[in-house]
Design a protein around this motif. Structure first.
Motif, PDB file in Angstrom:
ATOM      1  N   ALA A 159       0.827  -1.214   0.000  1.00  0.00           N
ATOM      2  CA  ALA A 159       0.000   0.000   0.000  1.00  0.00           C
ATOM      3  C   ALA A 159       0.861   1.263   0.000  1.00  0.00           C
ATOM      4  CB  ALA A 159      -0.924  -0.007   1.210  1.00  0.00           C
ATOM      5  N   GLU A 160       1.999   1.206   0.649  1.00  0.00           N
ATOM      6  CA  GLU A 160       2.875   2.382   0.741  1.00  0.00           C
ATOM      7  C   GLU A 160       3.496   2.748  -0.608  1.00  0.00           C
ATOM      8  OE1 GLU A 160       5.609   1.205   3.816  1.00  0.00           O
ATOM      9  OE2 GLU A 160       3.942   0.790   5.177  1.00  0.00           O
ATOM     10  N   GLU A 161       3.552   1.782  -1.516  1.00  0.00           N
ATOM     11  CA  GLU A 161       4.188   2.010  -2.813  1.00  0.00           C
ATOM     12  C   GLU A 161       3.207   2.537  -3.869  1.00  0.00           C
ATOM     13  OE1 GLU A 161       6.059  -1.679  -3.917  1.00  0.00           O
ATOM     14  OE2 GLU A 161       6.869  -1.931  -1.894  1.00  0.00           O
ATOM     15  N   ILE A 162       1.913   2.487  -3.543  1.00  0.00           N
ATOM     16  CA  ILE A 162       0.903   2.860  -4.537  1.00  0.00           C
ATOM     17  C   ILE A 162       0.673   4.368  -4.499  1.00  0.00           C
ATOM     18  CG2 ILE A 162      -1.533   2.589  -5.161  1.00  0.00           C
ATOM     19  CD1 ILE A 162      -1.317  -0.227  -3.978  1.00  0.00           C
ATOM     20  N   GLU A 163       0.644   4.960  -5.683  1.00  0.00           N
ATOM     21  CA  GLU A 163       0.367   6.396  -5.764  1.00  0.00           C
ATOM     22  C   GLU A 163      -1.036   6.671  -5.255  1.00  0.00           C
ATOM     23  OE1 GLU A 163       1.100   8.830  -9.254  1.00  0.00           O
ATOM     24  OE2 GLU A 163       2.517   7.280  -9.910  1.00  0.00           O
ATOM     25  N   TYR A 164      -1.213   7.850  -4.640  1.00  0.00           N
ATOM     26  CA  TYR A 164      -2.525   8.188  -4.114  1.00  0.00           C
ATOM     27  C   TYR A 164      -3.538   8.249  -5.252  1.00  0.00           C
ATOM     28  CZ  TYR A 164      -6.424  10.174  -1.761  1.00  0.00           C
ATOM     29  OH  TYR A 164      -7.688  10.351  -1.263  1.00  0.00           O
ATOM     30  N   GLY A 165      -4.656   7.607  -5.039  1.00  0.00           N
ATOM     31  CA  GLY A 165      -5.718   7.584  -6.033  1.00  0.00           C
ATOM     32  C   GLY A 165      -6.732   6.520  -5.644  1.00  0.00           C
ATOM     33  N   TYR A 166      -7.509   6.079  -6.616  1.00  0.00           N
ATOM     34  CA  TYR A 166      -8.549   5.083  -6.338  1.00  0.00           C
ATOM     35  C   TYR A 166      -7.975   3.799  -5.778  1.00  0.00           C
ATOM     36  CZ  TYR A 166     -12.025   7.961  -8.712  1.00  0.00           C
ATOM     37  OH  TYR A 166     -12.876   8.974  -9.057  1.00  0.00           O
ATOM     38  N   VAL A 167      -6.928   3.286  -6.404  1.00  0.00           N
ATOM     39  CA  VAL A 167      -6.382   1.997  -5.960  1.00  0.00           C
ATOM     40  C   VAL A 167      -5.850   2.105  -4.533  1.00  0.00           C
ATOM     41  CG1 VAL A 167      -4.618   0.223  -6.377  1.00  0.00           C
ATOM     42  CG2 VAL A 167      -5.960   1.134  -8.282  1.00  0.00           C
ATOM     43  N   ALA A 168      -5.212   3.214  -4.205  1.00  0.00           N
ATOM     44  CA  ALA A 168      -4.745   3.408  -2.826  1.00  0.00           C
ATOM     45  C   ALA A 168      -5.935   3.331  -1.864  1.00  0.00           C
ATOM     46  CB  ALA A 168      -4.022   4.740  -2.693  1.00  0.00           C
ATOM     47  N   ASN A 169      -7.060   3.933  -2.245  1.00  0.00           N
ATOM     48  CA  ASN A 169      -8.259   3.856  -1.404  1.00  0.00           C
ATOM     49  C   ASN A 169      -8.802   2.436  -1.334  1.00  0.00           C
ATOM     50  OD1 ASN A 169      -8.377   6.593  -0.681  1.00  0.00           O
ATOM     51  ND2 ASN A 169      -9.447   7.121  -2.559  1.00  0.00           N
ATOM     52  N   PHE A 170      -8.881   1.767  -2.491  1.00  0.00           N
ATOM     53  CA  PHE A 170      -9.379   0.384  -2.495  1.00  0.00           C
ATOM     54  C   PHE A 170      -8.507  -0.498  -1.603  1.00  0.00           C
ATOM     55  CE2 PHE A 170     -10.769   1.180  -7.181  1.00  0.00           C
ATOM     56  CZ  PHE A 170     -11.902   1.861  -6.770  1.00  0.00           C
ATOM     57  N   VAL A 171      -7.198  -0.260  -1.647  1.00  0.00           N
ATOM     58  CA  VAL A 171      -6.268  -1.057  -0.839  1.00  0.00           C
ATOM     59  C   VAL A 171      -6.440  -0.748   0.646  1.00  0.00           C
ATOM     60  CG1 VAL A 171      -3.814  -1.442  -0.334  1.00  0.00           C
ATOM     61  CG2 VAL A 171      -4.628  -1.497  -2.693  1.00  0.00           C
ATOM     62  N   ASP A 172      -6.730   0.511   0.990  1.00  0.00           N
ATOM     63  CA  ASP A 172      -7.057   0.827   2.388  1.00  0.00           C
ATOM     64  C   ASP A 172      -8.237  -0.030   2.846  1.00  0.00           C
ATOM     65  OD1 ASP A 172      -5.096   2.733   2.834  1.00  0.00           O
ATOM     66  OD2 ASP A 172      -6.426   4.453   2.488  1.00  0.00           O
ATOM     67  N   GLY A 173      -9.232  -0.148   1.985  1.00  0.00           N
ATOM     68  CA  GLY A 173     -10.395  -0.976   2.311  1.00  0.00           C
ATOM     69  C   GLY A 173     -10.012  -2.432   2.498  1.00  0.00           C
ATOM     70  N   LEU A 174      -9.167  -2.954   1.606  1.00  0.00           N
ATOM     71  CA  LEU A 174      -8.741  -4.358   1.711  1.00  0.00           C
ATOM     72  C   LEU A 174      -7.928  -4.600   2.977  1.00  0.00           C
ATOM     73  CD1 LEU A 174      -7.772  -5.104  -2.007  1.00  0.00           C
ATOM     74  CD2 LEU A 174      -9.891  -5.718  -0.796  1.00  0.00           C
ATOM     75  N   THR A 175      -7.103  -3.632   3.329  1.00  0.00           N
ATOM     76  CA  THR A 175      -6.315  -3.743   4.560  1.00  0.00           C
ATOM     77  C   THR A 175      -7.250  -3.791   5.766  1.00  0.00           C
ATOM     78  OG1 THR A 175      -4.482  -2.561   3.539  1.00  0.00           O
ATOM     79  CG2 THR A 175      -4.514  -2.628   5.946  1.00  0.00           C
TER      80      THR A 175
END
Length: 191
Positions: A159-175
């Motif tokens: 998650a720390e490597e992903i640029e801020y955007g939709y995927v970063a948010n989706f990954v927050d949800g998965l975490t």
């Protein structure tokens, strides 16, 4: 078997929103970050409880799907705030939880993704977002989520490597979902 509404209620969601209305939301503030993650974790825990009861045979697939849809409808309802920052705050939480809801619903309907790892799906999602295909990015995150639900460990450092955007948010949800599945205890609404 829990009666409908035992997993998550409109009242519970509204209590969080009322709390948000009362507080100053400074994105740099630790309390705001805690509120953000508590709001998200609370909904993810409700989803985890439904999945756990499905796994334990307390709910059948149809009842589980119905509960998941009900929780999603509560959380994804359009929220009205006068404060633009608070609207963005809630919108970000809702975006993060999309991957949680759709992964849970996909898992109940079709089981886990047949191949790949959560990390591979998240990397594919980041690539899709770079190509401006947010729908594909979400679907890749959903597949990652089905694997997490199935017990695969997701390396959250990604998650720390992903640029801020939709995927970063989706990954927050998965975490949040992964943590909720590991420890499905309700978040306390009061400090």
């Amino acid at each position: 078997m829990s009666e409908s509404g035992a997993y998550y209620t409109e009242e519970r969601w509204n209590n969080w929103l009322d709390r948000l209305r009362e507080e100053d939301v400074d994105p740099e503030d630790e309390d705001a970050a805690r509120l953000f993650f508590n709001l998200m974790d609370d909904a993810a825990i409700a989803v985890a409880k439904v999945l756990t009861e499905l796994e334990e045979g307390e709910l059948d697939a149809e009842a589980a799907q119905s509960e998941l849809e009900r929780i999603r409808e509560i959380v994804m309802t359009e929220v009205e705030f006068d404060d633009e920052e608070k609207l963005v705050f809630v919108d970000t939480i809702q975006t993060s939880l999309l991957s949680v809801f759709y992964a849970a619903e996909e898992y109940v309907a079709a089981g886990p993704a047949e191949e790949g790892t959560p990390e591979e799906y998240v990397e594919a999602a980041a690539d899709a977002e770079a190509e401006e295909d947010v729908d594909a990015a979400l679907m890749y995150c959903v597949q990652a989520g089905t694997l997490i639900i199935d017990g695969e460990e997701f390396d959250t450092r990604l998650a720390e490597e992903i640029e801020y955007g939709y995927v970063a948010n989706f990954v927050d949800g998965l975490t949040s979902l992964q943590e909720a599945l590991a420890d499905p205890e309700l978040v306390e609404e009061e400090d």
